[in-house]
Design a protein around this motif. Structure first.
Motif, PDB file in Angstrom:
ATOM      1  N   ASP A  84       0.860  -1.195   0.000  1.00  0.00           N
ATOM      2  CA  ASP A  84       0.000   0.000   0.000  1.00  0.00           C
ATOM      3  C   ASP A  84       0.891   1.239   0.000  1.00  0.00           C
ATOM      4  OD1 ASP A  84      -1.825   1.973   0.321  1.00  0.00           O
ATOM      5  OD2 ASP A  84      -2.993   0.936   1.829  1.00  0.00           O
ATOM      6  N   LYS A  86       0.193   4.410  -0.492  1.00  0.00           N
ATOM      7  CA  LYS A  86      -0.321   5.573   0.271  1.00  0.00           C
ATOM      8  C   LYS A  86      -0.002   5.414   1.751  1.00  0.00           C
ATOM      9  CE  LYS A  86      -4.227   7.703  -0.663  1.00  0.00           C
ATOM     10  NZ  LYS A  86      -5.669   8.029  -0.822  1.00  0.00           N
ATOM     11  N   GLU A  87      -0.192   4.229   2.283  1.00  0.00           N
ATOM     12  CA  GLU A  87       0.106   4.012   3.702  1.00  0.00           C
ATOM     13  C   GLU A  87       1.601   4.140   3.979  1.00  0.00           C
ATOM     14  OE1 GLU A  87      -0.724   0.685   7.179  1.00  0.00           O
ATOM     15  OE2 GLU A  87      -1.602   0.487   5.206  1.00  0.00           O
ATOM     16  N   ALA A  90       2.355   7.822   4.126  1.00  0.00           N
ATOM     17  CA  ALA A  90       1.936   8.391   5.415  1.00  0.00           C
ATOM     18  C   ALA A  90       2.906   8.006   6.524  1.00  0.00           C
ATOM     19  CB  ALA A  90       0.523   7.917   5.738  1.00  0.00           C
ATOM     20  N   ALA A  91       3.378   6.753   6.486  1.00  0.00           N
ATOM     21  CA  ALA A  91       4.336   6.317   7.507  1.00  0.00           C
ATOM     22  C   ALA A  91       5.663   7.059   7.378  1.00  0.00           C
ATOM     23  CB  ALA A  91       4.557   4.813   7.393  1.00  0.00           C
ATOM     24  N   TYR A 106       7.092  -1.315  11.147  1.00  0.00           N
ATOM     25  CA  TYR A 106       6.133  -2.294  10.646  1.00  0.00           C
ATOM     26  C   TYR A 106       6.567  -3.726  10.945  1.00  0.00           C
ATOM     27  CZ  TYR A 106       2.984   0.914   8.358  1.00  0.00           C
ATOM     28  OH  TYR A 106       2.036   1.869   8.115  1.00  0.00           O
ATOM     29  N   ARG A 131      -5.126  -6.853   7.882  1.00  0.00           N
ATOM     30  CA  ARG A 131      -5.758  -5.586   7.545  1.00  0.00           C
ATOM     31  C   ARG A 131      -7.276  -5.717   7.425  1.00  0.00           C
ATOM     32  NH1 ARG A 131      -1.719  -2.317   6.752  1.00  0.00           N
ATOM     33  NH2 ARG A 131       0.244  -3.094   5.921  1.00  0.00           N
ATOM     34  N   GLU A 291      -6.751   1.190  15.904  1.00  0.00           N
ATOM     35  CA  GLU A 291      -6.033   1.327  14.644  1.00  0.00           C
ATOM     36  C   GLU A 291      -6.453   2.559  13.867  1.00  0.00           C
ATOM     37  OE1 GLU A 291      -5.242  -1.215  10.562  1.00  0.00           O
ATOM     38  OE2 GLU A 291      -6.351  -2.074  12.220  1.00  0.00           O
ATOM     39  N   LEU A 295      -3.874   6.076  12.911  1.00  0.00           N
ATOM     40  CA  LEU A 295      -3.549   6.503  11.560  1.00  0.00           C
ATOM     41  C   LEU A 295      -4.156   7.857  11.214  1.00  0.00           C
ATOM     42  CD1 LEU A 295      -4.046   3.127   9.693  1.00  0.00           C
ATOM     43  CD2 LEU A 295      -1.925   4.129  10.511  1.00  0.00           C
ATOM     44  N   GLN A 296      -5.289   8.198  11.820  1.00  0.00           N
ATOM     45  CA  GLN A 296      -5.976   9.429  11.503  1.00  0.00           C
ATOM     46  C   GLN A 296      -5.559  10.493  12.510  1.00  0.00           C
ATOM     47  OE1 GLN A 296     -10.046   8.267  11.656  1.00  0.00           O
ATOM     48  NE2 GLN A 296      -9.918   6.938   9.893  1.00  0.00           N
TER      49      GLN A 296
END
Length: 641
Positions: A84, A86-87, A90-91, A106, A131, A291, A295-296
């Motif tokens: 992923d 996009k993830e 972000a990380a 991770y 996930r 979770e 992330l948000q």
């Protein structure tokens, strides 16, 4: 994540003078310059030539930058099972664009499963089961069944130990009885041996006298006692058999006691394994529920459109996250985390906010704000009616259901209702009014002494408290509100609602404290739902006297709230939380340790075009605010005791 606010709006010379610069093509803007700002964390921005400011680059656009793309490829090469992009981006943003740090994070979370290659879409799904919440729930069910099986095995072992203990007690009684019998037989044998010895001595003396010439007739001799040699032999055999049985019983008892000790040790190991499984399950459930919060980190903004009363509509939802506004032949597009069209029910709105609301059960702070013009449906979204409850009522009922479903955790749910009227605090759950309340600040802790906190145990308690709130709250009608409600009195958003406008902000707070009976850990989470009064246009509402003062107080508090959001967006060193009572009370919810969700309510009627555009632009701006990672509030109750 810290952004150097002093570097925004720099000239072209500043564009190429820092750590890293580049360019990217953005649809609608063309090729723009990008720059990596670094103070306490690296943040990628692009230079907006129209405004002359450095603007935070959205995550979707940042993925196309070569600087970021190279690091994404490094992470994907190191972790083939992690696909992923996009993830990963972000990380990287969270880890200062350090691929090694992302890989280590991770790997510590998901383990070696990320090293496996995904040959097809089906394999990708199988290798990334962690996930899928549904598959995680299935795994939790398996753990629960395993836990029940272990409980049954422990119970069986306990019953077996009890049975062996009874059997050992019985064998002990048998051994004691046999020992007594052996002692009696040994005594009897000793007596018989003494009798045989006496007879043999008597016989030997008789022969000695006969050899010396002394002869006595048989009648003069003592009669010879009768000795049954067969009986003596049987007694001897019986004695040996009893001795052998005694040794066998001792061996059996020793073996039984050893087995009982081994079973007890195994039972202790099973119990410890059950405790470990329980702790793992608790941690897994918390990870599943937390979770989204991990992330948000931005403010989530939901847009809800009220049903139109039959006039021309200017709003058209294009998708679940896009809203189109038609104005004088032009079309503007606004993006939100979720767009609820006018046909959305109260249940669907609540389901959209449910993951955020339930996180307070695990010790997180959650804040939900309802913002919009007067008559746009804010009160209906937050409070609703008895037939169609809003977010506050449904949240308390859902929290009650969750708390009752936790057998190993003791929960306490308390609620409070506060009204901010003319910048004064009024307790809406107080039976006897004691006057306005004041705010007290101790470090990061903000409290309102004297505020009533009532414990909620049943659904009836919730409705009774809400009736008390309706009686104590201060409403006031305006010309604008009466006209709006007259148009929509038969529609969903106005059913059972009075034709009045709230002259105050309503703040509902639910506090959930839960103590784990096994580990002794106590969590304390809060849910704050705030129904903000709409901005007042004195020219439209024709407010005078007291109504004019109320409108001024509302506009002042909403202006202070917008100033707070503006300071948070620009990462200002000082955030003016204390400009009014509203922002002062919301400080714990907007200081970076809580998850915030804002509902922007809009009226689709073309007559409200100006207010609708203002509300949508305000909500779109909120999505760019980064509050930071949420914090879980936990404490060890056993250690404190």
């Amino acid at each position: 994540m810290v952004v150097n606010s002093t570097q925004q709006g720099t000239s072209d010379q500043a564009v190429t003078g820092d750590n890293w610069t580049g360019g990217i093509y953005i649809e609608g803007k063309g090729t723009v310059q990008t720059k990596m700002f670094e103070e306490k964390a690296n943040v990628c921005k692009y230079f907006d030539a129209q405004s002359g400011l450095w603007v935070l680059l959205p995550l979707q656009w940042e993925m196309d930058i070569d600087f970021v793309t190279e690091r994404v490829k490094q992470v994907m090469c190191a972790l083939p099972g992690f696909v992923d992009q996009k993830e990963i981006t972000a990380a990287l943003r969270q880890c200062d664009y350090n691929p090694d740090k992302v890989i280590s994070v991770y790997l510590s979370i998901f383990g070696d499963v990320l090293f496996q290659l995904s040959e097809s879409e089906q394999n990708y799904r199988e290798l990334n089961l962690f996930r899928s919440h549904s598959e995680k729930d299935s795994l939790i069910e398996d753990l629960n069944r395993n836990l029940q099986m272990k409980d049954q095995e422990a119970e069986n072992q306990s019953q077996r130990n009890s049975h062996l203990a009874q059997e050992a007690l019985y064998l002990s009684d048998v051994v004691q009885h046999l020992k007594q019998r052996v002692a009696e037989l040994e005594t009897e044998q000793q007596e018989n041996l003494e009798k045989i010895t006496a007879l043999l001595n008597h016989r030997r003396g008789y022969h000695v006298k006969a050899n010396k010439g002394i002869f006595r007739p048989a009648s003069a001799l003592n009669p010879k006692p009768f000795v049954d040699l067969e009986k003596v032999r049987q007694m001897s055999d019986l004695t040996r058999e009893l001795s052998r049985s005694n040794r066998q019983l001792r061996s059996i008892v020793c073996q039984t006691l050893s087995d009982m000790q081994n079973q007890a040790e195994k039972a202790g190991g099973v119990l410890e394994e059950l405790r470990c499984l329980y702790r793992k399950e608790v941690l897994w459930r918390k990870a599943l529920n937390n979770e989204p919060l991990d992330l948000q980190v931005n403010i989530q903004v939901f847009c809800r459109c009220r049903r139109n009363s039959g006039g021309n509509s200017c709003l058209y939802p294009a998708s679940d996250q896009e809203l189109l506004v038609h104005n004088k032949g032009t079309t503007k597009k606004f993006l939100f985390d979720k767009v609820f069209p006018s046909s959305t029910t109260q249940e669907e709105v609540f389901d959209g906010a449910l993951p955020i609301i339930t996180s307070c059960v695990f010790g997180y702070r959650v804040c939900i704000l309802a913002y919009g013009q007067t008559g746009s449906g804010k009160t209906f979204t937050v409070s609703g009616t008895k037939d169609q409850p809003g977010l506050s009522i449904r949240s308390v009922l859902e929290l009650l259901r969750i708390c009752k479903g936790k057998e190993n955790i003791a929960y306490t749910l308390k609620i409070s209702m506060l009204e901010i009227y003319n910048d004064t605090l009024n307790d809406l759950l107080s039976v006897n009014s004691t006057g306005p309340l004041e705010i007290r600040t101790q470090g990061k802790l903000i409290s309102v002494p004297g505020l009533t906190h009532v414990q909620v145990d049943t659904e009836d308690d919730v409705w009774n408290f809400m009736d008390t709130v309706d009686k104590n709250r201060k409403p006031g009608s305006t010309k604008m509100t009466a006209e709006s409600c007259a148009l929509v009195s038969l529609l969903l958003f106005t059913c059972d609602l009075p034709l009045s406008s709230s002259r105050s902000h309503l703040m509902f707070t639910a506090t959930v404290e839960g103590t784990d009976r096994v580990s002794g850990v106590t969590s304390c989470g809060t849910l704050t739902v705030c129904d903000l009064a709409g901005p007042k246009h004195t020219s439209k509402t024709e407010a005078k006297g007291q109504s004019l003062m109320e409108a001024a107080a509302i506009n002042k508090s909403l202006t202070s709230l917008r100033q707070v959001f503006s300071a948070l967006k620009s990462n200002a060193l000082h955030v003016p939380f204390r400009n009014c009572k509203l922002t002062h009370l919301l400080q714990p919810c907007l200081s970076g340790e809580a998850q915030c969700c804002v509902f922007v309510n809009v009226n689709p009627d073309v007559n409200n075009m100006a207010d609708t555009l203002h509300t949508l632009q305000f909500g779109s701006t909120l999505r760019q605010i980064v509050l930071g990672k949420t914090t879980q509030h936990m404490k060890n109750a056993k250690a404190e005791k």
